[in-house]
Design an enzyme around this catalytic site. Structure first.
Site, short mmCIF file in Angstrom:
data_model
loop_
_atom_site.label_atom_id
_atom_site.label_comp_id
_atom_site.label_asym_id
_atom_site.label_seq_id
_atom_site.Cartn_x
_atom_site.Cartn_y
_atom_site.Cartn_z
N LYS A 5 0.84 -1.20 0.00
CA LYS A 5 0.00 0.00 0.00
C LYS A 5 0.88 1.25 0.00
O LYS A 5 2.10 1.16 0.19
CB LYS A 5 -0.91 -0.03 1.24
CG LYS A 5 -0.14 -0.10 2.54
CD LYS A 5 -1.00 -0.63 3.67
CE LYS A 5 -0.23 -0.57 4.98
NZ LYS A 5 -0.94 -1.19 6.08
N TYR A 226 14.67 30.50 4.99
CA TYR A 226 13.41 31.14 5.40
C TYR A 226 13.38 31.36 6.91
O TYR A 226 13.74 30.47 7.68
CB TYR A 226 12.22 30.27 5.01
CG TYR A 226 11.88 30.28 3.53
CD1 TYR A 226 11.61 31.48 2.87
CD2 TYR A 226 11.82 29.09 2.82
CE1 TYR A 226 11.29 31.49 1.52
CE2 TYR A 226 11.49 29.09 1.47
CZ TYR A 226 11.23 30.29 0.82
OH TYR A 226 10.92 30.28 -0.50
#
Ligand SMILES: *Cc1c(COP(=O)(O)O)cnc(C)c1O
Length: 329
Positions: A5, A226
């Site tokens: 999955k 940032y």
């Protein structure tokens, strides 16, 4: 039953299915989309839908693609009973022994089993299964308790059984039964917080790497990235790597999180951006433009990066974006 999955835990579902094809008897996925990806790639082994059908219509799709359905509630059972596909589908039956996420309660298990027997193609292949909530905590006794609850229900029933995820495969042999469902360990990850893959004899299957695309000298007191989170305490050499949170590296990684460059651990310096991140390579003079930075792999391991960032390796692998180029070796 290999759990593939979440795009094969980020590795690429069809790549993983192909690599494992000689070693497994089937594949487990979460949803119809993943199951169809396997069938469209030509996979002809059993494909188990762990959540079963989400709607009555998915029962017909499951039959069309010969999928195996894990049935875990009365709605799903009624969809099966009311459809013409009844009697032609392969199923597993899930019992909720304590996880309380999916499955019939122990008291309903026997009734559900009898009714489901009437819906499947071959009742000798009807697998009885459950899922553990805390198998990764080896000192905890609740996994054995869940197994006892399971055994009480299945004792009078003849069918094959399935209980174990990676953690239970490694820590509780009594849970192995006829089908095991490894996920994370297949990719070389340790399901235990207190054991490394190497200690368990596992080898990471994924190495995530990026290239150094810029190098610069930053004077004392200047800030990087940032928000200016990282401050140069000395004149520093900063390497910019072409990989960021848009490539699956966690944005919450703190300064100091290690990357392996030119064989040496070098610390993350400044906030991770979407497409880039910055590293203090002042003490790593071999670094050049074009050097490769290993973000995770053998060392540092994905679990080390994850725990630095307040998550687990499972989440980082499952979140690997499409744009990251996969090279199979
Ligand atoms: C994902 C999953 C597994 C595999 O778990 P790992 O911890 O990755 O081994 C097994 N069983 C079920 C029901 C699952 O959802």
């Amino acid at each position: 039953m290999a759990c593939v999955k979440a795009n094969g835990y980020g590795h690429g579902i069809t790549t993983v299915a192909e690599a494992l094809s000689q070693h497994v008897d089937g594949y487990a996925v979460a949803c119809l989309e993943e199951a169809l990806a396997l069938r469209e790639a030509g996979v002809d082994k059993p494909v188990l839908l762990l959540e079963g059908p989400h709607t009555a219509d998915e029962v017909a799709e499951a039959l069309a693609y010969s999928l195996t359905l894990c049935i875990s509630n009365w709605h799903q059972l009624e969809w099966l009973e009311s459809r013409s596909e009844r009697g032609r589908i392969n199923c597993w039956l899930k019992i909720d022994t304590g996880m309380h996420r999916l499955g019939f309660s122990p008291g309903d298990g026997m009734t559900a089993y009898r009714r489901l027997q009437g819906c499947v193609a071959d009742s000798t292949k009807l697998v009885l299964c459950t899922h553990f909530a805390r198998a990764d905590e080896r000192a905890d006794s609740s996994t054995e308790k869940q197994l006892r609850i399971f055994d009480d229900i299945v004792a009078p029933l003849a069918g094959p059984q399935s209980c174990a995820n990676s953690a239970a495969i490694l820590s509780l042999p009594a849970s192995h039964r006829q089908w095991v469902r490894p996920g994370y360990m297949l990719y070389g990850g340790s399901p235990f917080a207190d054991a490394t893959p190497a200690e368990l004899g596992l080898k990471p299957g994924m190495q995530l790497s990026g290239e150094i695309i810029s190098l610069r000298t930053v004077p004392v007191g200047d800030r990087v990235g940032y928000g200016g989170r990282w401050v140069a305490r000395r004149q520093s050499t900063i390497a910019t790597i072409a990989a960021g949170y848009g490539d699956g590296y966690p944005r919450h990684a703190p300064d100091g999180t290690p990357l392996m460059i030119e064989g040496q651990r070098s610390p993350l310096a400044g906030r991770v951006s979407m497409d880039m991140l910055t590293v203090d390579v002042t003490d790593n003079p071999a670094v050049r433009i074009g050097s490769t930075a290993i973000l995770w792999g053998d060392a540092p391991g994905v679990d080390e990066i994850a725990s630095n960032s307040g998550t687990i390796g499972y989440e980082l692998l499952a979140g690997m974006p499409q744009r990251v180029r996969r090279e199979v070796q």
